[in-house]
Design a protein around this motif. Structure first.
Motif, short mmCIF file in Angstrom:
data_model
loop_
_atom_site.label_atom_id
_atom_site.label_comp_id
_atom_site.label_asym_id
_atom_site.label_seq_id
_atom_site.Cartn_x
_atom_site.Cartn_y
_atom_site.Cartn_z
N ILE A 2 0.84 -1.19 0.00
CA ILE A 2 0.00 0.00 0.00
C ILE A 2 0.88 1.24 0.00
O ILE A 2 1.81 1.37 0.79
N ASP A 3 0.57 2.17 -0.90
CA ASP A 3 1.25 3.46 -0.97
C ASP A 3 0.54 4.40 -0.02
O ASP A 3 -0.63 4.73 -0.21
N THR A 4 1.24 4.84 1.04
CA THR A 4 0.61 5.68 2.06
C THR A 4 0.82 7.17 1.85
O THR A 4 0.45 7.97 2.70
N GLN A 78 4.04 4.08 10.80
CA GLN A 78 5.14 3.12 10.81
C GLN A 78 6.18 3.50 9.76
O GLN A 78 7.38 3.48 10.02
N GLN A 79 5.71 3.86 8.57
CA GLN A 79 6.62 4.26 7.50
C GLN A 79 7.40 5.51 7.90
O GLN A 79 8.61 5.60 7.66
N PHE A 80 6.73 6.47 8.55
CA PHE A 80 7.40 7.69 9.00
C PHE A 80 8.50 7.36 10.00
O PHE A 80 9.63 7.87 9.90
N PHE A 85 13.33 7.94 11.74
CA PHE A 85 13.98 7.57 13.01
C PHE A 85 14.63 6.19 12.93
O PHE A 85 14.83 5.55 13.95
N GLU A 86 14.95 5.77 11.70
CA GLU A 86 15.59 4.47 11.47
C GLU A 86 14.85 3.34 12.18
O GLU A 86 15.45 2.41 12.70
#
Length: 120
Positions: A2-4, A78-80, A85-86
């Motif tokens: 999914i592209d968020t 989660q992606q952010f 923040f690695e």
């Protein structure tokens, strides 16, 4: 996958779908005309893009979500954290709380989430 990545207008459109699903594409176009001042082709073009991103589906004119609003924004968060923040949630929380003090209620809610997640 999914592209968020959504722009502000796409996010507003997605919220309209989540609030009204399942909804017929014709009714969605009417809703968008009222709420967003869009013409029918604009609604269908944006819907097509969000279907291609894997967020919604349009089957025989009936529009529904592939992922819920909560799941989508969870994936986006989660992606952010992964990118900024690695993947370190503690680093994100430290950065967040450096700018905004958490209330006692928020701290308790987070503790409950953490303890609930430990049992899984």
């Amino acid at each position: 996958m999914i592209d968020t990545n959504l722009g502000v207008v796409e996010a507003r459109f997605a919220d309209l779908i989540w609030q009204n699903e399942p909804i017929h594409s014709r009714n969605l176009a009417q809703l968008c005309a009222r709420e967003l001042n869009w013409k029918r082709p604009t609604t269908y073009n944006v819907l097509r893009k969000l279907c291609e991103k894997g967020i919604f589906r349009n089957q025989e004119g009936m529009v529904s979500s592939v992922v819920s609003r909560t799941e989508f924004y969870g994936l986006q968060g989660q992606q952010f954290v992964e990118e900024a923040f690695e993947g370190s949630l503690p680093a994100f929380v430290a950065a967040f709380t450096a700018r905004k003090k958490l209330s006692e209620t928020e701290i308790q809610e987070l503790m409950e989430i953490i303890h609930h997640g430990e049992g899984q």
